[in-house]
Design an enzyme around this catalytic site. Structure first.
Site, mmCIF file in Angstrom:
data_model
loop_
_atom_site.group_PDB
_atom_site.id
_atom_site.type_symbol
_atom_site.label_atom_id
_atom_site.label_comp_id
_atom_site.label_asym_id
_atom_site.label_seq_id
_atom_site.Cartn_x
_atom_site.Cartn_y
_atom_site.Cartn_z
ATOM 1 N N GLY A 135 55.330 22.536 121.171
ATOM 2 C CA GLY A 135 54.619 23.362 122.142
ATOM 3 C C GLY A 135 54.830 24.599 121.787
ATOM 4 O O GLY A 135 55.847 25.332 121.839
ATOM 5 N N GLY A 157 57.221 29.527 126.392
ATOM 6 C CA GLY A 157 58.668 28.752 126.376
ATOM 7 C C GLY A 157 59.135 28.393 124.975
ATOM 8 O O GLY A 157 59.981 28.870 124.225
ATOM 9 N N GLU A 215 41.991 34.790 141.885
ATOM 10 C CA GLU A 215 41.412 35.596 140.682
ATOM 11 C C GLU A 215 40.193 35.018 140.223
ATOM 12 O O GLU A 215 39.301 35.780 139.736
ATOM 13 C CB GLU A 215 42.681 35.529 139.482
ATOM 14 C CG GLU A 215 43.650 36.283 139.863
ATOM 15 C CD GLU A 215 44.990 36.212 138.651
ATOM 16 O OE1 GLU A 215 45.783 37.397 138.688
ATOM 17 O OE2 GLU A 215 44.939 35.091 137.941
#
Length: 440
Positions: A18, A22, A178
């Site tokens: 990934g 992170g 939003e």
């Protein structure tokens, strides 16, 4: 007798699955480590997810909020990038299995695989109420929204046109708020000037929340200010009204059926398949339960971070699933692994530094909670804009986004109003079979 020569220590293999906030933070924290780092991602770019909704509403283009992973890590000699999809993990053989039939060995493993949408047991709603977690999601939704306008322009039946111009957002967290505000601006200002048969008053934007108020993670006074801004923009709020049914053309709330062509899900997320790969204990959302050092039980060399992990601090408070938390966790795990490789002192126990929360409601309004500093309206919007531009990766992205926002602010124009992938968009948003008798 020949002098003894100390053997050269074998380089360790560190695999990071990934390349989100992170994963990249972990890789960059290992830049000086004596190890080979492999970053595996199914896509070749890093995505700035907080601005995905602006791609979905034609305010930004996909390239504005993404950067090639190889470009981000090009100066890091010990980092290698692999474009592949992970399908499993063999803990005994210490390898990561991929769709390309590769077995990637690891000494240390960092899982930062993110999350997807959760429909709370109603996965049958997914085709009718898509969410946005990827660029593909955002561009499909953009096509769907813009196609609704195109069809409404040609529709002669009032009820069918009203349904085509009704946009429903389910979930009033930051993403839902939003989205609702951005769609309202797009519908009432930017798009209607380009059409001949659509007037601003024809649009309906509905924001649905099962809880008693929007932005439940914000202070109540800030949430109230956001609600007022949304209502001033023409967004209809449906609070304390859970959704009971979603179809291709309707949403049912409080026993009332609301015809709508465009339904968007922003109500929940679930973790990736990492828990299943590891055979680890997970929470209800599928996040892997980890210790304070982000390791799973009995696996000191396997770390899980970001939206994939269920981690609590010393006070028992869950680590939030936001970008700053993922970045801080990734950087800390990278430093921990580097210290272990170098046999030096490990970093202090992880402690999340909450830098506050922000949500924008439109082109001139936002709510910002930085602890002692709380802003609303135009001041909040300026700070929100500056923060998001600053955290984008790459000068080009920052310049492009800042320029696009300035142009949009001055002219109300949205330059990314492109309908791409029409076949997919039409498959997800079929024609609205509503006539006068159905709208009664």
């Amino acid at each position: 007798m020949a002098p003894l020569i100390a053997p050269i220590a074998k380089r360790k293999n560190i695999v990071i699955v990934g390349a989100g906030f992170g994963g990249l933070a972990a890789a960059q924290a290992l830049a000086e480590a004596h190890a080979d780092i492999t970053v595996i991602d199914r896509r070749n770019f890093h995505l700035f997810q907080p601005l995905l909704y602006q791609v979905a509403t034609a305010a930004l283009s996909p390239a504005d909020i993404s950067a090639p992973i190889r470009s981000v890590l090009r100066r890091q000699a010990n980092a290698h990038v692999m474009l592949d999809k992970v399908t499993g993990i063999d803990r005994e053989k210490r390898v990561v299995l991929t769709e390309g039939r590769r077995a990637v060995p690891f000494d240390y493993l960092v899982l930062a695989t993110g999350a997807r949408h959760s429909y709370f047991g109603r996965d049958d709603w997914a085709p009718f109420a898509p969410g946005i977690k990827t660029l593909d999601d955002a561009t499909r939704l953009r096509a769907r929204i813009l196609l609704a306008f195109e069809r409404a322009e040609l529709e002669t039946d009032p009820a069918a046109r009203r349904a085509l111009l009704t946009f429903v957002v389910i979930g009033a967290g930051p993403t839902g708020v939003e989205l609702a505000g951005s769609i309202a601006e797009l519908a009432r200002k930017s798009v209607t000037r380009d059409f001949r048969s659509i007037a601003p008053g024809d649009m309906t934007v509905v924001l649905i929340e099962a809880g008693p108020r929007i932005l439940p993670s914000f202070r109540e006074n800030l949430a109230q200010a956001a609600a007022q801004s949304l209502e001033e923009m023409g967004v209809t709020l449906r609070l304390a009204q859970p959704v009971t049914e979603v179809t291709a053309h309707t949403v049912t709330i409080s026993g009332r059926v609301l015809p709508a062509a465009t339904i968007i899900w922003a109500a929940g997320v679930k973790a990736s398949a990492a828990g299943r790969w590891l055979g680890a204990e997970t929470d209800r959302a599928g996040r892997v339960k980890v210790g304070p050092d982000f390791t799973t039980a009995g696996e000191p060399d396997i770390f899980v971070i970001g939206d994939t992990a269920a981690c609590v601090d010393e006070g028992g408070k869950a680590l939030p699933g936001v970008a700053p938390a993922a970045k801080q966790a990734g950087a800390w795990v990278g430093k921990l692994i580097a210290a272990r490789l170098a046999s030096t002192r490990e970093p202090k126990p992880f402690r999340y530094r909450d830098k506050g929360a922000m949500a924008t409601i439109g082109r001139k309004s936002a709510v910002v909670d930085l602890g002692r500093i709380r802003l609303t309206g135009g001041a909040g919007w300026l700070l929100w804009s500056a923060a998001h531009v600053w955290f984008l990766i790459g000068f080009r992205n920052r310049f492009s986004v800042a320029t696009s926002w300035l142009w949009s602010y001055l002219t109300w124009e949205r330059g990314a109003r492109l309908i791409t992938g029409q076949e997919i968009a039409r498959a997800r948003a079929p024609d609205i079979p509503i006539r006068q008798q159905d709208a009664a």
